[in-house]
Design an enzyme around this catalytic site. Structure first.
Site, PDB file in Angstrom:
ATOM      1  N   ASP A 183      22.863  10.626  24.511  1.00  0.00           N
ATOM      2  CA  ASP A 183      21.787  11.225  25.296  1.00  0.00           C
ATOM      3  C   ASP A 183      21.897  10.762  26.751  1.00  0.00           C
ATOM      4  O   ASP A 183      22.532   9.744  27.054  1.00  0.00           O
ATOM      5  CB  ASP A 183      20.429  10.792  24.745  1.00  0.00           C
ATOM      6  CG  ASP A 183      20.299  11.052  23.254  1.00  0.00           C
ATOM      7  OD1 ASP A 183      20.410  12.233  22.863  1.00  0.00           O
ATOM      8  OD2 ASP A 183      20.100  10.083  22.495  1.00  0.00           O
ATOM      9  N   ASP A 207      24.418  15.057  23.690  1.00  0.00           N
ATOM     10  CA  ASP A 207      23.310  15.256  22.750  1.00  0.00           C
ATOM     11  C   ASP A 207      22.089  15.759  23.523  1.00  0.00           C
ATOM     12  O   ASP A 207      22.107  16.876  24.011  1.00  0.00           O
ATOM     13  CB  ASP A 207      23.043  13.965  21.983  1.00  0.00           C
ATOM     14  CG  ASP A 207      22.177  14.181  20.738  1.00  0.00           C
ATOM     15  OD1 ASP A 207      21.999  15.331  20.318  1.00  0.00           O
ATOM     16  OD2 ASP A 207      21.684  13.183  20.183  1.00  0.00           O
ATOM     17  N   ASP A 208      21.048  14.976  23.664  1.00  0.00           N
ATOM     18  CA  ASP A 208      19.830  15.418  24.338  1.00  0.00           C
ATOM     19  C   ASP A 208      19.724  14.835  25.743  1.00  0.00           C
ATOM     20  O   ASP A 208      20.318  13.790  26.046  1.00  0.00           O
ATOM     21  CB  ASP A 208      18.601  14.983  23.533  1.00  0.00           C
ATOM     22  CG  ASP A 208      18.625  15.523  22.110  1.00  0.00           C
ATOM     23  OD1 ASP A 208      18.715  16.756  21.950  1.00  0.00           O
ATOM     24  OD2 ASP A 208      18.571  14.702  21.167  1.00  0.00           O
ATOM     25  N   ASP A 211      15.778  11.451  24.468  1.00  0.00           N
ATOM     26  CA  ASP A 211      15.633  11.357  23.022  1.00  0.00           C
ATOM     27  C   ASP A 211      14.635  10.253  22.686  1.00  0.00           C
ATOM     28  O   ASP A 211      14.877   9.074  22.979  1.00  0.00           O
ATOM     29  CB  ASP A 211      16.989  11.054  22.378  1.00  0.00           C
ATOM     30  CG  ASP A 211      16.953  11.189  20.850  1.00  0.00           C
ATOM     31  OD1 ASP A 211      15.854  11.344  20.283  1.00  0.00           O
ATOM     32  OD2 ASP A 211      18.028  11.147  20.232  1.00  0.00           O
ATOM     33  N   LYS A 241      13.698  15.686  23.599  1.00  0.00           N
ATOM     34  CA  LYS A 241      13.392  15.533  22.174  1.00  0.00           C
ATOM     35  C   LYS A 241      12.289  14.490  22.065  1.00  0.00           C
ATOM     36  O   LYS A 241      12.499  13.308  22.396  1.00  0.00           O
ATOM     37  CB  LYS A 241      14.617  15.096  21.391  1.00  0.00           C
ATOM     38  CG  LYS A 241      14.364  14.986  19.882  1.00  0.00           C
ATOM     39  CD  LYS A 241      15.551  14.346  19.167  1.00  0.00           C
ATOM     40  CE  LYS A 241      16.723  15.315  19.111  1.00  0.00           C
ATOM     41  NZ  LYS A 241      17.903  14.676  18.470  1.00  0.00           N
TER      42      LYS A 241
END
Length: 294
Positions: A183, A207-208, A211, A241
């Site tokens: 992330d 990924d994000d 997070d 997220k």
């Protein structure tokens, strides 16, 4: 004659007080201003090698200013274990930490409290770039975490009251997992209370962007931007997220922007807490702007 002696003694005392207080410009504090008065016992040192940096960090005390000159290539994790005080933090500032010489592990680990970490780049770590594991009341300003093989900056394991401000995290990719975990910014897996992100940018992480998976305490995110996250084959790709299943945690997101992420702009991810999203927008996200926000 008696009055003249008293005046002379007063002048000497005043001069001594002025001498014992030094002003150290150029290091930002939590209010974005230069640090003012530094404890007389504190020291200021400029380092340009791994050995001198680690010696300065291991001996650091409240009020010290450690300035990195140029690029230092680390061969093992830089560990910030000492603590400053609420009125006199330890200051680490400037330069580039290239972590590509570390065989495994994080680039920089902070287990101490009351650090100011400012105006630097941390890159190419085999795991996360900068991690706050224990301790709290740390301030991070104008730090870029880039090209690390897990999240750029992560807070977890009870680390609390950290303020991450005007930072950038980009192009972090965990090759070992096909991009599943890296992330931009992560505050997850049992981090403590009152962690805040302000005016930060997460761009092109595998990924994000942010997070908060498994995070039990409220996180505050304001004026932040997440773009183009989820470029790894296994990455989720949410801009923000905001928790995970089985949680009921009221995170707060204010005046943020989430654009062109692989999945959703803002995803509660199963967190049934009353997530407050105010003044936040976005466009071009792969799934939806808002998903599972209760």
């Amino acid at each position: 004659m008696k009055n003249i002696s008293l005046i002379a003694l007063f002048c000497l005392a005043l001069a001594s007080c002025q001498k014992n207080n030094s002003v150290s410009p150029g290091v930002a504090d939590e209010n974005h201003s230069s640090l003012a008065v530094v404890n007389a016992a504190a020291s200021s040192v400029t380092v340009n090698t791994e050995s001198t940096l680690k010696s300065a960090v291991s001996a650091a005390k409240a009020g010290d200013i450690i300035t990195i000159s140029g690029t230092i290539k680390l061969t093992s994790t830089l560990q910030l274990l000492n603590s400053g005080t609420s009125s006199s933090k330890i200051n680490l500032t400037g330069g580039v930490l290239d972590c590509s010489g570390i065989s495994s592990g994080w680039g920089v680990k902070c287990n101490g409290s009351y650090w100011n970490i400012t105006n630097m780049t941390i890159k190419n770590a085999p795991d996360c770039g900068l991690v706050f594991q224990y301790g709290g009341y740390n301030y991070v300003y104008n730090v870029t975490t880039s090209g690390n093989h897990d999240s750029g900056l992560q807070i977890y394991n009870q680390s609390h009251h950290n303020n991450i401000s005007y930072c950038n995290s980009n192009d972090n990719y965990d090759t070992q997992n096909g991009g599943e975990n890296a992330d931009g910014f992560a505050c997850k897996l049992s981090a403590g209370a009152s962690n805040k992100f302000d005016h930060c940018t997460a761009n092109h992480n595998s990924d994000d962007g942010w997070d908060l998976y498994g995070q039990p305490s409220t996180v505050t995110i304001t004026n932040c931007t997440a773009t183009n996250n989820g470029y790894g084959g296994n990455g989720d790709g949410n801009g923000f997220k905001l928790g995970s299943a089985g949680q009921n945690v009221p995170h707060t997101v204010t005046n943020c922007t989430s654009n062109y992420n692989k999945a959703s702009g803002y995803d509660g991810n199963g967190n049934t807490g009353h997530i407050t999203i105010t003044g936040s927008t976005g466009t071009g996200n792969g799934k939806a702007l808002f998903s599972r926000i209760y």
